[in-house]
Design an enzyme around this catalytic site. Structure first.
Site, PDB file in Angstrom:
ATOM      1  N   LYS A 116       0.809  -1.212   0.000  1.00  0.00           N
ATOM      2  CA  LYS A 116       0.000   0.000   0.000  1.00  0.00           C
ATOM      3  C   LYS A 116       0.851   1.276   0.000  1.00  0.00           C
ATOM      4  CE  LYS A 116      -4.140  -1.918   2.236  1.00  0.00           C
ATOM      5  NZ  LYS A 116      -3.769  -3.315   2.165  1.00  0.00           N
ATOM      6  N   GLU A 200      -2.973   6.525   7.872  1.00  0.00           N
ATOM      7  CA  GLU A 200      -3.627   7.518   7.042  1.00  0.00           C
ATOM      8  C   GLU A 200      -4.802   8.139   7.773  1.00  0.00           C
ATOM      9  OE1 GLU A 200      -4.693   5.168   3.641  1.00  0.00           O
ATOM     10  OE2 GLU A 200      -6.707   4.756   4.404  1.00  0.00           O
ATOM     11  N   GLU A 275      -9.785   0.938  -5.727  1.00  0.00           N
ATOM     12  CA  GLU A 275     -10.681   1.278  -4.623  1.00  0.00           C
ATOM     13  C   GLU A 275     -10.435   2.712  -4.162  1.00  0.00           C
ATOM     14  OE1 GLU A 275     -11.045  -1.580  -1.560  1.00  0.00           O
ATOM     15  OE2 GLU A 275     -11.110  -3.273  -2.939  1.00  0.00           O
ATOM     16  N   GLU A 293      -6.392   1.740  -2.573  1.00  0.00           N
ATOM     17  CA  GLU A 293      -5.563   0.613  -2.977  1.00  0.00           C
ATOM     18  C   GLU A 293      -6.108   0.030  -4.267  1.00  0.00           C
ATOM     19  OE1 GLU A 293      -5.792  -2.254   0.128  1.00  0.00           O
ATOM     20  OE2 GLU A 293      -7.946  -2.525  -0.022  1.00  0.00           O
ATOM     21  N   ASN A 295      -6.817  -3.773  -6.037  1.00  0.00           N
ATOM     22  CA  ASN A 295      -6.838  -5.229  -5.945  1.00  0.00           C
ATOM     23  C   ASN A 295      -6.556  -5.788  -7.336  1.00  0.00           C
ATOM     24  OD1 ASN A 295      -7.646  -5.852  -3.120  1.00  0.00           O
ATOM     25  ND2 ASN A 295      -9.386  -4.567  -3.684  1.00  0.00           N
ATOM     26  N   ARG A 297      -6.772  -8.444  -9.012  1.00  0.00           N
ATOM     27  CA  ARG A 297      -7.422  -9.743  -9.212  1.00  0.00           C
ATOM     28  C   ARG A 297      -8.911  -9.511  -9.412  1.00  0.00           C
ATOM     29  NH1 ARG A 297     -10.061  -9.858  -4.417  1.00  0.00           N
ATOM     30  NH2 ARG A 297      -8.991  -9.086  -2.564  1.00  0.00           N
TER      31      ARG A 297
END
Length: 666
Positions: A116, A200, A275, A293, A295, A297
């Site tokens: 991240k 964060e 996201e 982030e 993903n 997949r």
């Protein structure tokens, strides 16, 4: 196109890939552990290869065994599903080195987004907005606490390799920082082999909106619109929808373009999700969303995107991996209707969403499609009689609905959940049903704090109603007329001198329920509870559905008898009753106030309690790791610890005695 592929996964997603591959004429190879030898994905595949014992570290995370299974069976490509090795760049490189195709992004893209902290730095360079925070390499708790002070509380601590809520901690005041930081590090190490964390700013009224992206090997990247995943508990998604409610077209375009730029920046290929966290306090705005982030997949919630776009994302994955270009451009895509997905889990919601295990003796879902878009779609890798084991994620099924608009689709979801009947394990179906009826959710006023904020109103722990207890009591004695047409059935309870009287005993939630039952005529009974008598009649029976009359009030109820268990289902709620074995011995349980028991199977990671220690109600005594999440077990009352029966590293099962306290003074 490939002739044969291997699916390096299990359960629902393995079944999902197999069904699409079958439609495309592609043969499939499944892999399985000891616990999955009789699983549905094994029976659906053309071939199946055993890869090791039940723990994931000894089976589904064994990259070399999986690659060898592909080579031995002649598979040309490997589909990773989601979870396990799906975002492991070393696995991708090994697949390529073996001469096989990885059905997913290149290792370089996973490397770029796998951590991240590095991903955020890369997004800053690409001009994608990111949440304020610290993602550097300094892991000194004192330094990070100072950075948190600069950012301003509340803040989020995140394991940089985390996902699915694992390794994530909300910290609301400085005094809690060190404890939560250590917990996030442990979860990061345990789940991902990486303890490094970032911090964060926590958005007070956040919306979790993600964009589905798709890229091919020819440089084309598009987005397939958004999904709103704001309904979460403990940072894990519960109900997802597409499109997002109250999404202005300008914000959709800006967020979609940001996602496409993020994917292009890392040379992305295949299905992925970018996201974003958005400030939902005053509606969605162009400057009010930030990258969280990516993903790299397929996502669990991909069916809602399939529903509104009419695409099969798994089929697209296979075609892109085989070298085909995307068969459309951005302007060809549009949104059709509205879709919701609800995840049915074996978990005990009133006990804090603790994972549950058990044998699913009864499993019934509403009529609909399976693994392909329809008005009602059920995706599941579980069948009646299967076990929910402690080794894997306890998801039972995904219920997906697709309607012309949000209001209609949400009503369809409520109706579909009411027809989901699971017996043999505690589930979250009642919770999902209550959530689908929540006024704020129905109005589209969603944020990631909704469930936590209104949790008490979403949990119904009321006892079963009188008509449910009466019906279960009658069934426990086998007094309900059968559908055999036997004329002697109607005389089964006839006596020359008076009506027969029976005593029913069932157990619900560890409480013995005793009722006197007097048959009046076929299908009519008097049910006595002490001095109170009620008359129940079975007006009609069709399969498992009963129409009952209790003192003139009619209701419909689904009842299933499996061995010595009775399951009752009504309006999204379920109740189980056990029929005690009269030949079994009885034992008295220990006083729960003097003992701490394991609430689920797992491994003890921390033991804070010591014999002779004085504790206050609520003090943390143990930390138990189950389903890759940490759960604190706390003192049931003020008192003194008498004996600690476990130590760090020990595996325990549900109900194991962990600690005894000295008895309270009389």
């Amino acid at each position: 196109m490939f002739d044969k592929i291997l699916i390096a996964n299990r359960g629902e997603i393995a079944c999902r890939v197999i069904m699409t591959a079958r439609k495309m004429g592609v043969r499939t190879v499944a892999v399985y552990s000891d616990a999955d030898a009789q699983s549905q994905h094994v029976s659906l595949a053309d071939e199946a290869v055993h890869i090791g014992p039940s723990p994931v570290a000894e089976s589904y995370l064994q990259a070399d065994r999986i690659i060898q299974a592909a080579l031995d069976t002649g598979a040309q490509a490997i589909h990773p599903g989601y979870g396990f090795l799906s975002e492991n760049p070393d696995f991708v490189r090994k697949v390529g080195a073996a001469g096989l195709t990885f059905i997913g992004p290149p290792a370089s893209a996973i490397d770029a987004m796998g951590l991240k902290d590095a991903a955020k730095s890369l997004m800053v360079e690409a001009g994608v907005p990111v949440v304020p925070g610290y993602q550097g390499s300094n892991q000194d708790p004192v330094f990070l606490a100072a950075e948190a002070d600069k950012i301003g509380y509340p803040i989020l601590i995140k394991a940089r390799a985390g996902g699915g809520g694992k390794g994530m901690r909300l910290v609301e005041k400085p005094a809690d920082f060190e404890t939560e930081f250590e917990a996030a590090q442990r979860e990061g190490q345990s789940s991902f082999g990486d303890p490094i964390c970032l911090i964060e700013k926590y958005i007070a009224q956040p919306r979790h909106v993600e964009i589905q992206v798709f890229g091919d090997q020819h440089g084309n990247v598009v987005h397939l619109f958004e999904r709103d995943c704001s309904l979460q508990r403990r940072y894990q998604k519960v109900i997802e929808e597409a499109p997002a409610p109250d999404m202005p077209p300008a914000v959709r375009a800006a967020m979609g373009q940001a996602a496409v730029e993020a994917a292009k920046a890392i040379g992305y290929v295949g299905a992925g999700t970018v996201e974003f966290i958005a400030d939902g306090s005053d509606g969605l705005k162009e400057g009010g969303f930030w990258f969280m982030e990516m993903n790299t997949r397929l996502q669990v919630e991909h069916p809602v995107t399939e529903a509104i776009t009419g695409l099969d994302l798994v089929a697209l994955q296979l075609r892109v991996a085989a070298g085909d270009a995307l068969p459309f451009c951005q302007d060809d895509l549009s949104i059709d209707g509205w879709a919701f997905e609800a995840r049915i889990y074996a978990e005990d919601v009133p006990k804090g969403f603790l994972p549950a295990i058990g044998t699913l003796n009864h499993l019934a879902f509403p009529a609909g499609t399976t693994f392909e878009t329809g008005s009602v779609r059920i995706d599941s890798g579980i069948r009646s009689g299967d076990d929910i084991s402690p080794f894997y994620d306890p998801m039972i099924a995904k219920v997906i609905v697709h309607g012309p608009d949000r209001r209609t689709a949400l009503k369809m979801l409520t109706a579909a959940l009411a027809q989901c009947h699971v017996g043999g394990a505690t589930t979250n179906i009642a919770f999902l049903s209550a959530l689908s009826k929540h006024a704020g959710f129905q109005a589209g006023n969603v944020d990631t704090n909704l469930i936590a904020r209104d949790l008490d109103g979403l949990i119904d722990t009321t006892a079963p109603a009188d008509h449910i207890i009466a019906a279960a009591s009658v069934l426990s004695l086998g007094l309900v007329p059968t559908e055999t047409g036997d004329p002697w059935q109607s005389l089964a309870n006839w006596r020359h001198w008076s009506n027969a009287t029976y005593t029913s005993r069932t157990v619900h939630d560890a409480e013995v329920i005793s009722r006197k039952i007097e048959p009046l005529s076929e299908g009519r009974f008097v049910v006595c509870n002490g001095d109170t008598s009620r008359t129940i009649g079975i007006i009609h029976k069709a399969g498992t559905q009963y129409t009952l009359d209790l003192d003139g009030v009619q209701s419909t109820l689904d009842l299933v008898v499996q061995g010595r268990s009775i399951f009752a289902f009504q309006d999204g709620r379920s109740f189980s009753f056990e029929i005690p074995d009269p030949l079994a011995g009885h034992s008295e349980g220990a006083d729960g106030g003097d003992n701490v028991f394991a609430p689920m199977p797992g491994m003890v990671t921390i033991v804070s309690a010591k014999p002779g220690q004085s504790v206050t109600e609520g003090d943390s005594l143990f930390v138990l790791e189950a389903m890759k999440m940490e759960h604190a077990l706390r003192a049931p009352r003020d008192g003194i610890v008498a004996e600690v029966l476990v130590q760090p590293g020990m595996q325990v099962v549900d109900g194991d005695l962990l600690l005894q306290m000295e008895p309270e003074d009389e």
